[in-house]
Write a protein that holds these residues in place. Structure first.
Motif, short mmCIF file in Angstrom:
data_model
loop_
_atom_site.label_atom_id
_atom_site.label_comp_id
_atom_site.label_asym_id
_atom_site.label_seq_id
_atom_site.Cartn_x
_atom_site.Cartn_y
_atom_site.Cartn_z
N VAL A 44 69.15 77.91 -15.21
CA VAL A 44 68.58 76.90 -16.10
C VAL A 44 69.67 75.97 -16.64
O VAL A 44 69.53 74.74 -16.63
CB VAL A 44 67.82 77.56 -17.27
CG1 VAL A 44 67.47 76.55 -18.34
CG2 VAL A 44 66.56 78.24 -16.76
N ILE A 45 70.77 76.55 -17.10
CA ILE A 45 71.86 75.75 -17.67
C ILE A 45 72.49 74.86 -16.59
O ILE A 45 72.80 73.69 -16.84
CB ILE A 45 72.91 76.65 -18.32
CG1 ILE A 45 72.32 77.33 -19.55
CG2 ILE A 45 74.16 75.86 -18.70
CD1 ILE A 45 73.19 78.42 -20.16
N THR A 46 72.67 75.40 -15.40
CA THR A 46 73.26 74.61 -14.32
C THR A 46 72.37 73.43 -13.95
O THR A 46 72.85 72.29 -13.80
CB THR A 46 73.51 75.50 -13.08
OG1 THR A 46 74.39 76.57 -13.45
CG2 THR A 46 74.14 74.70 -11.95
N GLN A 103 74.79 90.72 -12.83
CA GLN A 103 74.14 89.84 -13.81
C GLN A 103 74.74 88.44 -13.84
O GLN A 103 74.36 87.61 -14.67
CB GLN A 103 74.26 90.47 -15.21
CG GLN A 103 73.52 91.79 -15.33
CD GLN A 103 73.69 92.41 -16.71
OE1 GLN A 103 73.73 91.72 -17.71
NE2 GLN A 103 73.82 93.73 -16.75
N LYS A 104 75.65 88.15 -12.94
CA LYS A 104 76.33 86.86 -12.97
C LYS A 104 75.44 85.69 -12.51
O LYS A 104 75.64 84.55 -12.92
CB LYS A 104 77.60 86.90 -12.11
CG LYS A 104 78.72 87.72 -12.75
CD LYS A 104 80.00 87.62 -11.95
CE LYS A 104 81.10 88.49 -12.52
NZ LYS A 104 81.55 88.06 -13.84
N ASP A 105 74.47 85.96 -11.66
CA ASP A 105 73.61 84.90 -11.15
C ASP A 105 72.20 85.10 -11.71
O ASP A 105 71.26 85.36 -10.99
CB ASP A 105 73.60 84.92 -9.62
CG ASP A 105 72.87 83.72 -9.04
OD1 ASP A 105 72.81 82.67 -9.71
OD2 ASP A 105 72.35 83.85 -7.91
N ASN A 106 72.08 84.94 -13.04
CA ASN A 106 70.81 85.24 -13.68
C ASN A 106 69.99 83.97 -13.96
O ASN A 106 70.42 82.85 -13.69
CB ASN A 106 71.04 86.05 -14.96
CG ASN A 106 71.89 85.30 -15.97
OD1 ASN A 106 71.73 84.09 -16.17
ND2 ASN A 106 72.82 85.99 -16.60
N PHE A 107 68.83 84.15 -14.55
CA PHE A 107 67.91 83.05 -14.82
C PHE A 107 68.56 82.00 -15.74
O PHE A 107 68.46 80.79 -15.49
CB PHE A 107 66.63 83.60 -15.47
CG PHE A 107 65.63 82.54 -15.84
CD1 PHE A 107 64.78 82.00 -14.89
CD2 PHE A 107 65.55 82.08 -17.15
CE1 PHE A 107 63.86 81.02 -15.23
CE2 PHE A 107 64.63 81.10 -17.50
CZ PHE A 107 63.78 80.57 -16.53
N PRO A 147 76.31 73.91 -23.86
CA PRO A 147 75.49 74.85 -23.10
C PRO A 147 76.29 75.67 -22.08
O PRO A 147 75.85 76.76 -21.68
CB PRO A 147 74.47 73.95 -22.40
CG PRO A 147 74.41 72.71 -23.23
CD PRO A 147 75.81 72.52 -23.72
N LEU A 148 77.45 75.15 -21.67
CA LEU A 148 78.24 75.86 -20.66
C LEU A 148 78.95 77.09 -21.23
O LEU A 148 79.47 77.90 -20.47
CB LEU A 148 79.26 74.91 -20.02
CG LEU A 148 78.68 73.70 -19.29
CD1 LEU A 148 79.80 72.89 -18.63
CD2 LEU A 148 77.63 74.10 -18.26
N ASN A 149 78.97 77.24 -22.56
CA ASN A 149 79.59 78.42 -23.16
C ASN A 149 78.99 79.71 -22.60
O ASN A 149 79.70 80.68 -22.34
CB ASN A 149 79.44 78.42 -24.68
CG ASN A 149 80.36 77.41 -25.35
OD1 ASN A 149 81.28 76.88 -24.72
ND2 ASN A 149 80.12 77.16 -26.61
N ALA A 150 77.67 79.70 -22.44
CA ALA A 150 77.01 80.90 -21.91
C ALA A 150 77.46 81.19 -20.48
O ALA A 150 77.59 82.36 -20.08
CB ALA A 150 75.49 80.72 -21.95
#
Length: 199
Positions: free
Chosen positions: A126-128, A118-122, A103-106
């Motif tokens: 969610v992934i974090t 766009q670096k701090d997006n939804f 999941p960290l690939n994104a």
């Protein structure tokens, strides 16, 4: 055996495993951005790692580790079926990639390629959050021993350890104390230090 490699990529898992096993290898620098024809012949997807061992060509880091451990075993790094630790070994061998690192690939793409606004997006949030929730499984496992399959270091620890290092590179925040101490045990291993130094 040839390993196509870029620092901090999943090829680190393969080199770390080879170092732990004492398996000779050579590395060839590979680039995600500008893959050369030789690399693309080994892995048309252009992802890392790619390993060529005679007629064998593999591209999944966890599968390559298991292949090496089986081919060059028996070794304490691979827990065999029938061993009471086998379910935990298998669980965390796969967990390190499927549940933690994949999941960290994104986030890697977002951190290094997304426009600043766009670096701090939804999706990042969610992934974090999901990554930190899944660390509870590692915390629980560490109540049973120092490593993912009990008190002995195995390939499952390389799998999980790489994911923890990726999270650190992405600056995903503090880890629980037991997980942080576990990560430090892994990265202090001489084989890891040798693998990390490979350019």
């Amino acid at each position: 055996m040839k390993i196509y490699h870029a620092p901090r990529s999943r090829s680190l898992r393969v080199i770390w495993a080879a170092e732990e096993l004492g398996v000779p290898y050579e590395t060839t620098a590979a680039s995600f951005a500008r893959p050369d024809p030789e690399f693309l012949e080994a892995n048309p997807a252009g992802t890392l790692p790619a390993m060529v061992d005679g007629e064998v060509v593999m591209t999944e880091s966890v599968a390559i580790m298991q292949y090496l451990g089986t081919k060059h075993g028996p070794t304490p790094l691979v827990v065999e079926p029938g061993d009471a630790r086998y379910p935990d070994y298998l669980q965390f061998l796969l967990f390190g990639e499927a549940s933690l690192a994949a999941p960290l690939n994104a986030l890697v793409g977002t951190k290094f390629m997304a426009p600043e606004d766009q670096k701090d997006n939804f999706t990042v949030k969610v992934i974090t959050r999901s990554f930190h929730r899944r660390l509870a499984l590692i915390e629980r496992q560490l109540q049973r021993g120092d490593y993912m399959a009990g008190d002995a270091f195995t390939l499952a620890d390389i799998s999980v350890g790489y994911a923890l290092g990726l999270a650190d590179m992405l600056e995903l925040g503090e880890l629980p104390a037991t997980v942080d101490a576990y990560g430090k045990r892994l990265t202090s291993r001489p084989a890891y230090q040798r693998a990390l130094a490979v350019a």
